[in-house]
Design an enzyme around this catalytic site. Structure first.
Site, PDB file in Angstrom:
ATOM      1  CG  ASN A  58      -2.029  -0.983   1.175  1.00 23.90           C
ATOM      2  OD1 ASN A  58      -2.294  -1.570   0.130  1.00 23.90           O
ATOM      3  ND2 ASN A  58      -2.698  -1.192   2.293  1.00 23.90           N
TER       4      ASN A  58
ATOM      5  NE  ARG B 146      -7.552  -3.073 -10.252  1.00 26.56           N
ATOM      6  CZ  ARG B 146      -6.612  -2.213 -10.622  1.00 26.56           C
ATOM      7  NH1 ARG B 146      -5.678  -2.614 -11.451  1.00 26.56           N
ATOM      8  NH2 ARG B 146      -6.616  -0.971 -10.180  1.00 26.56           N
TER       9      ARG B 146
ATOM     10  NE  ARG C  15      -2.910   4.991 -10.680  1.00 23.22           N
ATOM     11  CZ  ARG C  15      -3.688   5.861 -10.046  1.00 23.22           C
ATOM     12  NH1 ARG C  15      -4.134   5.588  -8.842  1.00 23.22           N
ATOM     13  NH2 ARG C  15      -4.025   6.989 -10.615  1.00 23.22           N
TER      14      ARG C  15
ATOM     15  CG  HIS D 137     -14.218   1.860 -11.448  1.00 21.56           C
ATOM     16  ND1 HIS D 137     -15.050   1.851 -10.349  1.00 21.56           N
ATOM     17  CD2 HIS D 137     -13.072   1.228 -11.055  1.00 21.56           C
ATOM     18  CE1 HIS D 137     -14.443   1.255  -9.337  1.00 21.56           C
ATOM     19  NE2 HIS D 137     -13.251   0.869  -9.731  1.00 21.56           N
TER      20      HIS D 137
ATOM     21  CE1 TYR E 276      -8.912  -7.582  -3.056  1.00 23.33           C
ATOM     22  CE2 TYR E 276      -9.945  -6.301  -4.785  1.00 23.33           C
ATOM     23  CZ  TYR E 276      -8.811  -6.731  -4.135  1.00 23.33           C
ATOM     24  OH  TYR E 276      -7.581  -6.296  -4.557  1.00 23.33           O
TER      25      TYR E 276
ATOM     26  NE  ARG F  41     -10.640  -0.246   1.255  1.00 26.72           N
ATOM     27  CZ  ARG F  41     -10.627  -0.442  -0.055  1.00 26.72           C
ATOM     28  NH1 ARG F  41     -11.351  -1.407  -0.587  1.00 26.72           N
ATOM     29  NH2 ARG F  41      -9.923   0.339  -0.857  1.00 26.72           N
TER      30      ARG F  41
ATOM     31  CG  HIS G 224     -13.910  -3.704  -3.915  1.00 26.58           C
ATOM     32  ND1 HIS G 224     -14.494  -4.065  -5.106  1.00 26.58           N
ATOM     33  CD2 HIS G 224     -12.979  -2.767  -4.234  1.00 26.58           C
ATOM     34  CE1 HIS G 224     -13.948  -3.385  -6.094  1.00 26.58           C
ATOM     35  NE2 HIS G 224     -13.019  -2.588  -5.601  1.00 26.58           N
TER      36      HIS G 224
END
Length: 700
Positions: free
Chosen positions: A53, A383, A413, A443, A476, A572, A600
């Site tokens: 992170n 992803r 990213r 997204h 997640y 979160r 998530h």
């Protein structure tokens, strides 16, 4: 600006700094590594996660800040701070984090022997073990090492982002006087971080950098070595694209070009072992235009991501906390998955991952690829898992003559290169591939299967908050819905036409989309609650998201709080709203859940005077979500599914094992069971959910 004024300025602002809020989130991740109720391997896992992170934080957030500093552009943080004082504040905060991080690491190292492992230097090994290590160095490591000298005859070498690098200072005898020469040796990324040695009672992990350090004279024969320093650099990874209106192969080529520039981005962090060479350090600081604030001297293993080799070692795999097997979703009875096409024609399904498996979604896609009645498949992809079943199914569908269109977001990213490759594979198989949308990052997560059934065509829709990634779906928490409802199908069809073509529908019935009007529609829902409160009606808002940063929406929350609306936010990570401030936000409560799973899911609840409005989807409350991304939230209109969604929020609010409560000053405190309150771990309780529990869905 002196430190007192900076602290005072931060305290007085009605908004919390986005970046400082993120740092506090990583402190909460680090806190998981202190949990004595979990195994040392679970604690090492969180230590490695918070290290990853922090890497991304420096690459993107500190990198972005340097884009302003290096080019003399103005940037004012939510706290009111300008670029230079804000840089100091962030780097000071980062130093404090790293100090805490390595204190936790050193505490865990003490527990290694009793858990069947140890990290040892070469000098601590037995003679036979040293011979084994020497042989590995000679046969495997030595051939891969490339010393790169830097002097008046040799240019400064390109050093790779986030690799371990040695800087070796040697002395060269010359006629007049001896001179120092600097040589760099990068440790290849494809070498294991540790050499493993099995002893009777434990596994010894020998850091590769220690092995190389011990054998350094073999790389500098007949040369005097003055110092050997280990370091690691982090480069600016934040880049923007000059995007054209037509997203063709030129755009993909530009992404590929930008990915190469990321390898040469300006250095924003220099991590070093405890006693680096002053000669080398002076050169590096001047070369990269960095100062003491960018320098992190590490008291322990440089780059704690290397701990994954220990965490994932086969001998310790049973020591990690095991998640229970997924349970049946309340809206998907056992056996219904055998014929999902038939079941979905009569029922909507809400899935809550990882408590409910993603298997029904992936399996439906795989069946669609083979089903002779399926005409086409449309899907957005952000992803994917390695060896993705989703990609395999789309390839199979194309091979079977079905129309397949996939929107690959090549600006996801750190997955840019992977998504380009997967998209090119699908193109070669005959799929229609779109590589993103001009100026926006796609997204949203949605899929539509078009199936001919007799004289009728049925559209099977999947929409949710999570990626089509079988691996992360087990780690997640996400929500998603499967439906054949014509209203959803019509909206999603229109939305696909927007993101793949040039359609501009007037409105959607069951979708709220960005960048069209998501911010405004959410504001209207908040204002409606405020108006109800003013008129004496019941009013309340509960929202679960990853990040809360958009000032316009924050101001609406403040206004609703002042109108008497009870607001409970489960955020979160980043939260720029300041809860509990007198005269501003007394009615707002903010909690953050950090634990076994990465939270998530996004869910939005508005009380609406007892007839709740509930939405789910992919968007957070951020400027980027509203203005720079293709996003979608979907109304949950089915009463049964609505109750299930509300119960997800209820369980999150009940959690007193993984929850942290945000205080007015932006700090967080861990929530513990109150007197007489039983422990409640939402990450475990969802595995025991019954249909009866969903009927108790009351949030106020």
């Amino acid at each position: 600006m002196n430190p007192i004024k900076v602290s005072d300025q931060i305290r007085k602002s009605n908004y919390i700094s986005r970046d400082l809020s993120w740092m506090r989130f990583n402190f909460r991740v680090l806190d998981q590594a202190r949990n004595p109720n979990t195994s040392i391997f679970d604690r090492l896992k969180f230590l490695a996660i918070c290290s990853s992170n922090l890497d991304e934080f420096f690459m993107i957030r500190i990198g972005s800040l340097y884009n302003y500093i290096d080019y003399g552009k103005e940037r004012i943080d939510y706290s009111g701070m300008r670029e230079i004082p804000f840089r100091k504040k962030l780097l000071d905060f980062s130093h404090r984090f790293v100090t805490d991080q390595y204190k936790v690491y050193q505490d865990l190292v003490k527990e290694f022997p009793q858990n069947g492992l140890d990290i040892c230097q070469v000098k601590d090994l037995t003679e036979s073990e040293q011979r084994k290590v020497d042989a590995y160095f000679k046969d495997t490591i030595f051939p891969l090492l490339t010393p790169m000298v830097y002097d008046s005859y040799h240019g400064f070498p390109l050093m790779m982002n986030m690799l371990l690098i040695f800087g070796v200072v040697t002395q060269v005898a010359e006629e007049v006087k001896p001179s120092n020469r600097l040589t760099f040796i990068q440790i290849p990324a494809n070498l294991n971080r540790f050499i493993e040695i099995q002893r009777k009672d434990k596994i010894i992990f020998v850091p590769i950098e220690d092995v190389i350090r011990e054998n350094m004279p073999k790389l500098f024969r007949n040369v005097e070595i003055l110092s050997v320093s280990l370091f690691r650099i982090t480069r600016n990874g934040d880049f923007t694209l000059e995007e054209s209106d037509d997203m063709d192969q030129d755009f993909v080529q530009e992404v590929k070009l930008k990915l190469k520039t990321r390898k040469k981005g300006r250095v924003v962090r220099l991590e070093m072992d405890k006693e680096p060479s002053p000669h080398m350090l002076k050169i590096l600081k001047e070369r990269w235009t960095i100062d003491k604030a960018n320098l992190f001297q590490i008291n322990g293993l440089v780059d704690l991501r290397g701990l994954w080799q220990i965490i994932k070692h086969p001998q310790f795999k049973n020591k990690l906390m095991k998640a229970p097997a997924p349970v049946q979703a309340p809206s998907l009875p056992r056996g219904a998955e055998e014929n999902m096409f038939e079941y979905l024609k009569e029922h909507d399904v809400l899935l809550h991952h990882p408590y409910n498996s993603i298997e029904p979604v992936v399996s439906l896609l795989e069946k669609a690829a083979e089903d002779p009645y399926v005409l086409g498949i449309k899907q957005t992809i952000y992803r994917l898992a390695d060896n993705s079943r989703v990609t395999a199914a789309l390839l199979k569908a194309a091979e079977n003559g079905k129309h397949v269109s996939a929107l690959f977001e090549v600006k996801a990213r750190f997955d840019e290169e992977k998504n380009i490759k997967e998209g090119e594979r699908l193109e070669k198989a005959g799929c229609f591939v779109i590589y993103g949308i001009s100026k926006y990052k796609t997204h949203t997560k949605m899929m539509m299967i078009i199936r001919k059934e007799g004289e009728k065509v049925t559209r099977y829709v999947h929409i949710g908050s999570g990626n089509y990634n079988e691996s992360t779906s087990r780690q997640y928490t996400d929500i998603s819905m499967l439906t054949t409802d014509d209203v959803y199908a019509h909206d999603v069809s229109d939305f696909f036409n927007v993101i793949t073509g040039h359609s501009y529908p007037e409105d959607y019935q069951y979708l709220i989309t960005a960048p069209k009007d998501m911010r405004q529609q959410l504001i209207e829902l908040i204002r409606h609650e405020a108006e109800n409160a003013k008129q004496g009606f019941e009013a309340g808002i509960v929202i679960k998201i990853n990040s809360l940063e958009d000032k316009e929406v924050i101001d609406e929350f403040y206004a609703a709080s002042q109108a008497g609306v009870k607001i409970k936010l489960i955020v979160r990570g980043i939260c720029c709203l300041r809860p509990g401030r007198e005269g501003l936000s007394e009615n707002i409560q903010v909690s953050s859940i950090v634990g076994e799973y990465l939270e998530h899911a996004r869910l939005f609840y508005f009380h609406n005077n007892g007839i709740p409005t509930v939405l789910g989807g992919s968007a957070d409350i951020m400027v980027r979500s509203f203005e720079r991304r293709i996003e979608a939230l979907f109304y949950i209109v089915n009463d049964e599914l609505k109750r299930q969604a509300i119960n997800i929020l209820r369980f999150n609010l009940m959690d007193n094992q993984n929850s942290y409560m945000m205080r007015e000053d932006g700090t967080y405190v861990r929530r513990h069971p109150e007197e007489g309150e039983a422990p409640f771990n939402a990450h475990r309780e969802f595995y025991h959910l019954t249909n009866e529990m969903t009927k108790e869905a009351c949030l106020f």
